[in-house]
Design an enzyme around this catalytic site. Structure first.
Site, mmCIF file in Angstrom:
data_model
loop_
_atom_site.group_PDB
_atom_site.id
_atom_site.type_symbol
_atom_site.label_atom_id
_atom_site.label_comp_id
_atom_site.label_asym_id
_atom_site.label_seq_id
_atom_site.Cartn_x
_atom_site.Cartn_y
_atom_site.Cartn_z
ATOM 1 N N LYS A 295 -1.874 12.208 -2.995
ATOM 2 C CA LYS A 295 -1.427 11.772 -4.280
ATOM 3 C C LYS A 295 -0.621 10.632 -4.571
ATOM 4 O O LYS A 295 -0.386 9.871 -5.256
ATOM 5 C CB LYS A 295 -0.617 12.917 -4.452
ATOM 6 C CG LYS A 295 -0.934 14.326 -4.764
ATOM 7 C CD LYS A 295 0.050 15.414 -4.214
ATOM 8 C CE LYS A 295 0.212 16.648 -3.945
ATOM 9 N NZ LYS A 295 1.328 17.640 -4.445
ATOM 10 N N GLY A 296 -0.746 9.895 -2.884
ATOM 11 C CA GLY A 296 0.327 8.961 -3.333
ATOM 12 C C GLY A 296 -0.409 7.208 -4.078
ATOM 13 O O GLY A 296 0.545 7.072 -5.310
ATOM 14 N N GLU B 214 -4.623 2.937 -1.735
ATOM 15 C CA GLU B 214 -3.881 3.728 -1.368
ATOM 16 C C GLU B 214 -2.933 3.738 -2.406
ATOM 17 O O GLU B 214 -1.899 2.124 -2.747
ATOM 18 C CB GLU B 214 -3.649 3.239 0.225
ATOM 19 C CG GLU B 214 -3.309 4.479 1.089
ATOM 20 C CD GLU B 214 -2.583 5.577 1.549
ATOM 21 O OE1 GLU B 214 -2.171 5.716 0.150
ATOM 22 O OE2 GLU B 214 -2.598 6.460 2.339
ATOM 23 N N ASP C 82 1.658 2.950 6.348
ATOM 24 C CA ASP C 82 3.656 3.551 6.914
ATOM 25 C C ASP C 82 2.825 3.254 8.665
ATOM 26 O O ASP C 82 2.156 1.852 9.111
ATOM 27 C CB ASP C 82 3.776 4.376 6.520
ATOM 28 C CG ASP C 82 4.917 4.904 6.952
ATOM 29 O OD1 ASP C 82 5.805 4.175 7.038
ATOM 30 O OD2 ASP C 82 5.570 5.932 7.741
ATOM 31 N N LYS D 76 3.544 -1.121 4.870
ATOM 32 C CA LYS D 76 5.442 -0.780 5.987
ATOM 33 C C LYS D 76 4.767 -1.562 7.939
ATOM 34 O O LYS D 76 4.358 -0.518 8.249
ATOM 35 C CB LYS D 76 5.552 0.133 5.664
ATOM 36 C CG LYS D 76 6.111 -0.040 4.395
ATOM 37 C CD LYS D 76 7.303 1.349 4.192
ATOM 38 C CE LYS D 76 6.625 2.653 4.668
ATOM 39 N NZ LYS D 76 8.046 3.905 4.831
ATOM 40 N N PHE E 121 11.936 4.238 3.450
ATOM 41 C CA PHE E 121 11.118 5.226 3.499
ATOM 42 C C PHE E 121 11.303 5.034 1.506
ATOM 43 O O PHE E 121 12.814 4.644 1.346
ATOM 44 C CB PHE E 121 11.966 6.667 3.385
ATOM 45 C CG PHE E 121 11.076 7.952 3.045
ATOM 46 C CD1 PHE E 121 9.635 7.541 3.806
ATOM 47 C CD2 PHE E 121 10.729 8.586 1.665
ATOM 48 C CE1 PHE E 121 9.258 9.303 3.422
ATOM 49 C CE2 PHE E 121 9.973 9.807 1.350
ATOM 50 C CZ PHE E 121 9.235 9.103 2.306
ATOM 51 N N VAL E 122 10.794 4.679 0.372
ATOM 52 C CA VAL E 122 10.918 4.737 -0.534
ATOM 53 C C VAL E 122 10.173 5.571 -1.785
ATOM 54 O O VAL E 122 8.983 6.720 -1.291
ATOM 55 C CB VAL E 122 9.538 3.448 -1.103
ATOM 56 C CG1 VAL E 122 10.534 2.504 -0.137
ATOM 57 C CG2 VAL E 122 8.037 3.429 -0.241
ATOM 58 N N ASP F 39 6.690 10.445 -3.079
ATOM 59 C CA ASP F 39 7.428 11.537 -3.234
ATOM 60 C C ASP F 39 8.436 11.308 -2.123
ATOM 61 O O ASP F 39 7.864 11.117 -0.976
ATOM 62 C CB ASP F 39 6.568 12.305 -3.113
ATOM 63 C CG ASP F 39 5.981 12.771 -2.134
ATOM 64 O OD1 ASP F 39 4.897 11.990 -1.751
ATOM 65 O OD2 ASP F 39 6.019 13.598 -1.085
ATOM 66 N N ARG G 137 7.942 11.604 -8.096
ATOM 67 C CA ARG G 137 6.697 10.744 -7.858
ATOM 68 C C ARG G 137 6.547 9.712 -9.403
ATOM 69 O O ARG G 137 6.113 9.404 -9.841
ATOM 70 C CB ARG G 137 5.405 12.068 -7.460
ATOM 71 C CG ARG G 137 5.281 11.902 -6.368
ATOM 72 C CD ARG G 137 3.451 12.895 -6.582
ATOM 73 N NE ARG G 137 3.494 13.823 -5.173
ATOM 74 C CZ ARG G 137 2.696 12.645 -3.484
ATOM 75 N NH1 ARG G 137 3.198 11.950 -3.676
ATOM 76 N NH2 ARG G 137 2.920 14.184 -2.782
HETATM 77 P P1 IMP Z 1 0.805 6.962 6.902
HETATM 78 O O1 IMP Z 1 -0.211 7.663 7.302
HETATM 79 O O2 IMP Z 1 1.130 6.392 8.290
HETATM 80 O O3 IMP Z 1 0.183 5.221 7.031
HETATM 81 O O4 IMP Z 1 1.193 6.895 5.789
HETATM 82 C C1 IMP Z 1 0.663 7.379 4.147
HETATM 83 C C2 IMP Z 1 1.588 8.509 3.554
HETATM 84 O O5 IMP Z 1 2.238 8.290 4.001
HETATM 85 C C3 IMP Z 1 1.300 7.683 2.983
HETATM 86 O O6 IMP Z 1 -0.140 8.055 2.121
HETATM 87 C C4 IMP Z 1 1.666 8.709 1.651
HETATM 88 O O7 IMP Z 1 2.062 10.141 1.065
HETATM 89 C C5 IMP Z 1 3.139 8.343 3.225
HETATM 90 N N1 IMP Z 1 4.494 8.232 3.299
HETATM 91 C C6 IMP Z 1 4.613 6.947 3.968
HETATM 92 N N2 IMP Z 1 5.999 6.180 4.025
HETATM 93 C C7 IMP Z 1 6.065 6.760 2.788
HETATM 94 C C8 IMP Z 1 7.274 6.294 1.589
HETATM 95 O O8 IMP Z 1 7.865 5.226 2.387
HETATM 96 N N3 IMP Z 1 7.810 6.650 0.757
HETATM 97 C C9 IMP Z 1 6.886 7.607 0.236
HETATM 98 N N4 IMP Z 1 5.647 8.740 1.197
HETATM 99 C C10 IMP Z 1 5.515 7.623 2.068
HETATM 100 MG MG MG Z 2 4.555 12.048 0.712
#
Ligand code: IMP
Ligand code: MG
Length: 174
Positions: free
Chosen positions: A42-43, A97, A101, A129, A150-151, A157, A163
């Site tokens: 949902k991001g 996206e 992260d 990030k 963390f944002v 969210d 959100r």
């Molecule tokens: P990744 O799979 O670790 O790259 O993270 C991506 C997903 O993690 C994003 O689509 C978000 O849902 C969540 N996420 C990662 N960092 C943050 C953050 O700082 N705030 C909120 N959601 C995050």
């Molecule tokens: Mg999340």
């Protein structure tokens, strides 16, 4: 949040300005290619809605649903639940996206999309990030590079909340 648990990181006007730049770049790069912008839910929610409105070439829109077992701050495993409704075969795909992260979500999603034999797959993320990265991700367009804060807000969210904030805030750890 009763106490001050976050501080402003990217205000609305800064976000709008940068998103417009990304939209211009995408419009230029994909001229004549009729791309499909596939949002990772949902991001991507708010970013995608704003981004597509800054794109001046014809685009189609679809979504893929990525979720984690873990509801909190970190994410260990990515589960792709929804698949795009349209055929992506032979099409130019732009994955959208909210934040990259560790890279898990982007990598897993790109892998799933590539199995559908698109003509190309690129990634646009509002936030990158890189300090949190656990696997290499090839990001073509990024709005902002941030530290490993963390944002929240603008579609992002914490435990499914915040959100709806119209800006991006950085969570202050107690
Ligand atoms: P990744 O799979 O670790 O790259 O993270 C991506 C997903 O993690 C994003 O689509 C978000 O849902 C969540 N996420 C990662 N960092 C943050 C953050 O700082 N705030 C909120 N959601 C995050
Ligand atoms: Mg999340």
């Amino acid at each position: 949040m009763e106490r001050k648990e976050f501080e402003l990181l990217y205000p609305q006007d800064i976000l709008a300005h940068r998103i417009k730049e990304l939209g211009l770049e995408i419009s230029h790069d994909y001229e004549g290619l009729n791309p499909i912008m596939v949002g990772i839910l949902k991001g991507c929610l708010i970013f995608m809605a704003d981004l597509i409105r800054t794109v001046s070439i014809p685009v189609e829109v679809d979504f893929i649903y990525a979720s984690s077992y873990n509801g909190g701050v970190t994410r260990d495993e990515t589960v792709l639940v929804g698949r795009p409704k349209k055929s992506l075969t032979g099409r130019h795909i732009i994955l959208v996206e909210g934040v990259v992260d560790s890279g898990h979500t982007a990598v897993e999603t790109a892998k799933a999309v590539k199995e559908m034999e698109p003509a190309s797959v690129e990634i646009v993320t509002l936030l990158d990030k890189p300090k949190s990265r656990k696997m290499a991700v090839n990001i073509k367009y990024r709005g902002f590079v941030t530290d490993d804060y963390f944002v929240i807000g603008f579609g992002l969210d914490k435990d499914q909340k915040y959100r709806n904030l119209p800006f991006i805030g950085r969570v202050i750890e107690p």
